[in-house]
Write an enzyme that holds these catalytic residues in place. Structure first.
Site, mmCIF file in Angstrom:
data_model
loop_
_atom_site.group_PDB
_atom_site.id
_atom_site.type_symbol
_atom_site.label_atom_id
_atom_site.label_comp_id
_atom_site.label_asym_id
_atom_site.label_seq_id
_atom_site.Cartn_x
_atom_site.Cartn_y
_atom_site.Cartn_z
ATOM 1 N N ARG A 15 0.669 -1.248 -0.015
ATOM 2 C CA ARG A 15 0.006 -0.046 -0.098
ATOM 3 C C ARG A 15 0.877 1.422 0.023
ATOM 4 O O ARG A 15 2.155 1.293 0.352
ATOM 5 C CB ARG A 15 -0.912 -0.082 1.209
ATOM 6 C CG ARG A 15 -2.014 -0.998 1.241
ATOM 7 C CD ARG A 15 -2.923 -1.034 2.470
ATOM 8 N NE ARG A 15 -2.048 -1.705 3.523
ATOM 9 C CZ ARG A 15 -2.453 -1.696 4.715
ATOM 10 N NH1 ARG A 15 -3.712 -1.464 5.029
ATOM 11 N NH2 ARG A 15 -1.515 -2.356 5.590
ATOM 12 N N LYS A 74 2.153 1.781 7.115
ATOM 13 C CA LYS A 74 2.527 0.938 8.335
ATOM 14 C C LYS A 74 3.712 1.823 9.209
ATOM 15 O O LYS A 74 4.322 3.016 8.957
ATOM 16 C CB LYS A 74 3.167 -0.257 8.018
ATOM 17 C CG LYS A 74 2.311 -1.161 7.230
ATOM 18 C CD LYS A 74 1.056 -1.556 8.180
ATOM 19 C CE LYS A 74 1.461 -2.521 9.104
ATOM 20 N NZ LYS A 74 0.046 -3.149 9.797
ATOM 21 N N TYR A 93 -0.503 4.261 10.555
ATOM 22 C CA TYR A 93 -0.837 3.223 11.270
ATOM 23 C C TYR A 93 0.448 3.126 12.268
ATOM 24 O O TYR A 93 1.502 2.855 11.742
ATOM 25 C CB TYR A 93 -1.231 1.976 10.747
ATOM 26 C CG TYR A 93 -2.587 1.931 10.205
ATOM 27 C CD1 TYR A 93 -3.709 2.155 10.998
ATOM 28 C CD2 TYR A 93 -2.723 1.728 8.730
ATOM 29 C CE1 TYR A 93 -4.748 2.228 10.259
ATOM 30 C CE2 TYR A 93 -3.763 1.573 8.175
ATOM 31 C CZ TYR A 93 -4.995 1.800 8.767
ATOM 32 O OH TYR A 93 -6.272 1.807 8.540
ATOM 33 N N HIS A 95 0.181 1.412 16.114
ATOM 34 C CA HIS A 95 -0.029 0.351 16.949
ATOM 35 C C HIS A 95 1.221 0.197 17.728
ATOM 36 O O HIS A 95 1.745 -1.083 18.272
ATOM 37 C CB HIS A 95 -0.271 -0.900 16.189
ATOM 38 C CG HIS A 95 -1.329 -1.170 15.301
ATOM 39 N ND1 HIS A 95 -2.863 -1.215 15.867
ATOM 40 C CD2 HIS A 95 -1.650 -0.894 14.056
ATOM 41 C CE1 HIS A 95 -3.537 -1.042 14.780
ATOM 42 N NE2 HIS A 95 -3.039 -1.235 13.572
ATOM 43 N N GLU A 117 -4.960 4.589 13.736
ATOM 44 C CA GLU A 117 -6.066 3.807 14.424
ATOM 45 C C GLU A 117 -6.605 4.325 15.857
ATOM 46 O O GLU A 117 -7.563 3.708 16.349
ATOM 47 C CB GLU A 117 -5.228 2.417 14.838
ATOM 48 C CG GLU A 117 -4.381 2.486 15.859
ATOM 49 C CD GLU A 117 -2.591 2.816 15.590
ATOM 50 O OE1 GLU A 117 -2.647 3.199 14.240
ATOM 51 O OE2 GLU A 117 -2.039 2.695 16.183
ATOM 52 N N ILE A 268 -7.543 -12.042 14.326
ATOM 53 C CA ILE A 268 -6.015 -12.438 14.639
ATOM 54 C C ILE A 268 -5.245 -11.178 15.223
ATOM 55 O O ILE A 268 -4.399 -11.507 15.846
ATOM 56 C CB ILE A 268 -5.573 -13.329 13.683
ATOM 57 C CG1 ILE A 268 -4.323 -14.080 14.321
ATOM 58 C CG2 ILE A 268 -5.079 -12.484 12.263
ATOM 59 C CD1 ILE A 268 -4.389 -15.114 15.315
ATOM 60 N N ASP A 269 -5.390 -10.025 14.438
ATOM 61 C CA ASP A 269 -4.809 -8.744 15.000
ATOM 62 C C ASP A 269 -4.690 -8.539 16.398
ATOM 63 O O ASP A 269 -3.976 -7.611 16.664
ATOM 64 C CB ASP A 269 -4.735 -7.774 13.960
ATOM 65 C CG ASP A 269 -6.181 -7.253 14.114
ATOM 66 O OD1 ASP A 269 -7.013 -7.890 14.321
ATOM 67 O OD2 ASP A 269 -6.332 -6.141 13.318
HETATM 68 N N1 LIG Z 1 -6.931 -9.515 9.983
HETATM 69 C C1 LIG Z 1 -6.868 -8.373 9.318
HETATM 70 O O1 LIG Z 1 -6.264 -8.039 8.431
HETATM 71 C C2 LIG Z 1 -7.910 -7.438 10.111
HETATM 72 C C3 LIG Z 1 -8.436 -6.336 9.298
HETATM 73 C C4 LIG Z 1 -9.249 -5.521 9.750
HETATM 74 C C5 LIG Z 1 -9.802 -5.587 10.969
HETATM 75 N N2 LIG Z 1 -9.406 -6.897 11.714
HETATM 76 C C6 LIG Z 1 -9.807 -7.300 13.146
HETATM 77 O O2 LIG Z 1 -11.084 -7.810 12.943
HETATM 78 C C7 LIG Z 1 -11.731 -7.650 14.336
HETATM 79 C C8 LIG Z 1 -13.232 -7.189 14.057
HETATM 80 O O3 LIG Z 1 -13.270 -5.717 13.787
HETATM 81 P P1 LIG Z 1 -14.398 -4.836 13.419
HETATM 82 O O4 LIG Z 1 -13.867 -3.437 12.799
HETATM 83 O O5 LIG Z 1 -15.498 -5.554 12.773
HETATM 84 O O6 LIG Z 1 -14.926 -4.361 15.053
HETATM 85 P P2 LIG Z 1 -16.348 -4.049 15.379
HETATM 86 O O7 LIG Z 1 -16.220 -3.259 16.739
HETATM 87 O O8 LIG Z 1 -16.913 -3.111 14.236
HETATM 88 O O9 LIG Z 1 -17.286 -5.253 15.459
HETATM 89 C C9 LIG Z 1 -17.021 -6.225 16.388
HETATM 90 C C10 LIG Z 1 -18.087 -6.926 16.934
HETATM 91 O O10 LIG Z 1 -17.954 -8.120 17.822
HETATM 92 C C11 LIG Z 1 -19.230 -8.111 18.690
HETATM 93 N N3 LIG Z 1 -18.861 -8.993 19.878
HETATM 94 C C12 LIG Z 1 -17.996 -8.462 20.975
HETATM 95 N N4 LIG Z 1 -17.971 -9.650 21.613
HETATM 96 C C13 LIG Z 1 -18.525 -10.593 20.966
HETATM 97 C C14 LIG Z 1 -18.791 -12.150 21.416
HETATM 98 N N5 LIG Z 1 -18.358 -12.668 22.462
HETATM 99 N N6 LIG Z 1 -19.517 -12.808 20.621
HETATM 100 C C15 LIG Z 1 -20.172 -12.111 19.340
HETATM 101 N N7 LIG Z 1 -20.068 -10.789 19.028
HETATM 102 C C16 LIG Z 1 -19.125 -10.240 19.787
HETATM 103 C C17 LIG Z 1 -19.245 -6.513 19.007
HETATM 104 O O11 LIG Z 1 -20.796 -6.427 19.528
HETATM 105 C C18 LIG Z 1 -19.165 -6.086 17.647
HETATM 106 O O12 LIG Z 1 -20.393 -5.946 17.102
HETATM 107 C C19 LIG Z 1 -11.046 -6.853 15.293
HETATM 108 O O13 LIG Z 1 -10.155 -7.736 15.841
HETATM 109 C C20 LIG Z 1 -9.910 -6.052 14.036
HETATM 110 O O14 LIG Z 1 -8.841 -5.862 14.638
HETATM 111 C C21 LIG Z 1 -8.574 -7.784 11.218
#
Ligand SMILES: NC(=O)c1ccc[n+]([C@@H]2O[C@H](COP(=O)([O-])OP(=O)(O)OC[C@H]3O[C@@H](n4cnc5c(N)ncnc54)[C@H](O)[C@@H]3O)[C@@H](O)[C@H]2O)c1
Length: 373
Positions: A15, A74, A93, A95, A117, A268-269
């Site tokens: 990116r 990053k 970003y 972190h 973030e 996973i992050d």
């Molecule tokens: N791997 C990647 O490349 C990548 C990229 C972007 C985001 N992420 C990660 O994805 C995850 C989700 O991000 P998001 O932006 O959707 O967050 P978000 O806050 O929009 O959504 C999280 C949801 O999880 C729900 N939740 C909390 N505890 C719960 C449980 N016990 N059971 C069911 N639902 C529950 C919350 O109510 C909320 O609606 C985060 O950890 C974020 O860091 C990872």
């Protein structure tokens, strides 16, 4: 203001922090844009596109040394620490709650470090994280569908089924931004989709916007156990802000899933939401636990840099414009959301969670702004 755009040098990061379109916007406002040679190549933006839109192309040394505001995607890596300096505003970003050496390098250098973030609106949204969640959410069913194919070690099942053959079952745990976007794409592929959520209000909203096309269930341990046992693809998408992801899937639950099913842990992050999760990379994205393919890539949006770069710069540009037009001190006074983004200023840690994470002294932003900016 002179705005520098550095090339990303982290492995597998394609990116770039500013598109040629963004460069033109800034140049039109009277700013100078200096882009490191080759910075946009990974996102299919050649240097000539930046030149054609009023930017200048320069060496890495010139970009870092001459910029007043430096844009990146990053966090700086160790070889870049020496380039941090007083008088520079770094917008990227970061972190740093999970990175003590960088936190210290930022503080020691005197740079003003503004983290994408932690920019946070009054209603607690994180506008500069949201587009990456959209991208990761939309990628998850795509990755899942791929690894469900038999030659990839999967069950050998087409998520959409065909006429006369049932579709695959997708279970999404967490119905936030990632979960909603994962559900939209899984529905588009023709799968049968269930979202497990804890917030009733969020479930009501999802029911409305998805027109009842998904099954919405309360996320209890028992429900997670039975839904995952019946699923072909499970997508982990939970988030508890500021905390590690809860381990909702135990090792036994994973063992109880179908042989050849796929678990894509987007969370996973934040450590992942299964006991069996550990972070993987785009080079080596999957591993097997008890016959379940785990896809746990921590920077999923990096796989689609063209989309991710545009999605990211769409949301960062207004903040870049504000900092460039008004200067950082004035911009954060006018916009509280941006003020939350400042993690380190003038050698002080101004973001409480970061200071706490490393046992360092926290200084409220107002105290630093009042005295030095
Ligand atoms: N791997 C990647 O490349 C990548 C990229 C972007 C985001 N992420 C990660 O994805 C995850 C989700 O991000 P998001 O932006 O959707 O967050 P978000 O806050 O929009 O959504 C999280 C949801 O999880 C729900 N939740 C909390 N505890 C719960 C449980 N016990 N059971 C069911 N639902 C529950 C919350 O109510 C909320 O609606 C985060 O950890 C974020 O860091 C990872």
């Amino acid at each position: 203001m002179r705005i520098g755009v550095a090339k990303e040098i982290k492995p597998q990061e394609y990116r770039v922090a500013l598109t040629p379109a963004g460069a033109r916007e800034l140049v039109q406002r009277g700013h100078e844009v200096v882009v490191e040679a080759g910075a946009g190549t990974g996102s299919q933006f050649p240097d000539t596109d930046y030149l054609a839109n009023g930017a200048r192309i320069a060496s890495v040394d010139e970009v870092w040394e001459s910029a007043e505001l430096l844009l990146k995607v990053k966090e700086p890596i160790e070889s870049e620490y020496g380039r941090l300096r007083e008088g520079l505003v770094l917008f990227t970003y970061l972190h740093i709650a999970a990175d003590e050496p960088l936190t210290r390098a930022l503080a020691d250098s005197g740079v003003a470090a503004v983290a994408y973030e932690t920019v946070e609106t009054d209603d607690r949204r994180l506008p500069l994280l949201a587009p990456m969640s959209e991208v990761a959410g939309r990628l998850a069913p795509q990755a899942g569908a791929h690894y469900l194919e038999r030659p990839k070690g999967g069950r050998g099942l087409l998520l959409g089924g065909v006429a006369g053959v049932a579709p695959g079952k997708v279970v999404v745990i967490g119905g936030g931004i990632v979960g909603y976007n994962a559900a939209v794409i899984a529905l588009g592929l023709g799968a049968q989709v269930t979202i497990l959520e804890r917030s009733i209000d969020r479930m009501r909203h999802l029911e409305e916007v998805l027109h009842g096309r998904v099954t919405l269930l309360m996320s209890t341990t028992l429900q997670i156990e039975s839904s995952t046992a019946d699923a072909d693809l499970v997508i982990g998408a939970v988030l508890i802000p500021g905390a590690l992801a809860p381990k909702l899937l135990t090792r036994e639950m994973v063992a109880g899933m179908k042989d050849g099913s796929v678990f894509c842990d987007v969370a996973i992050d934040q450590g992942g939401c299964a006991e069996t999760s550990h972070a993987t990379t785009h080079d080596d994205p999957v591993y097997d636990v008890d016959g379940v393919t785990h896809y746990c890539v921590a920077n999923m949006p990096g796989a689609v840099p063209i989309t991710s770069t545009k999605a990211l710069t769409n949301v960062t540009l207004p903040y870049v414009e504000a900092i460039a037009d008004q200067g950082l001190a004035e911009a954060v006074v006018r916009d509280k959301a941006l003020a939350h983004g400042i993690n380190v200023l003038d050698g002080r840690i101004t973001y409480e969670a970061v200071a706490e994470a490393h046992g360092l002294e926290y200084t409220p932003l107002e105290d630093v702004l009042g005295s030095t900016v």
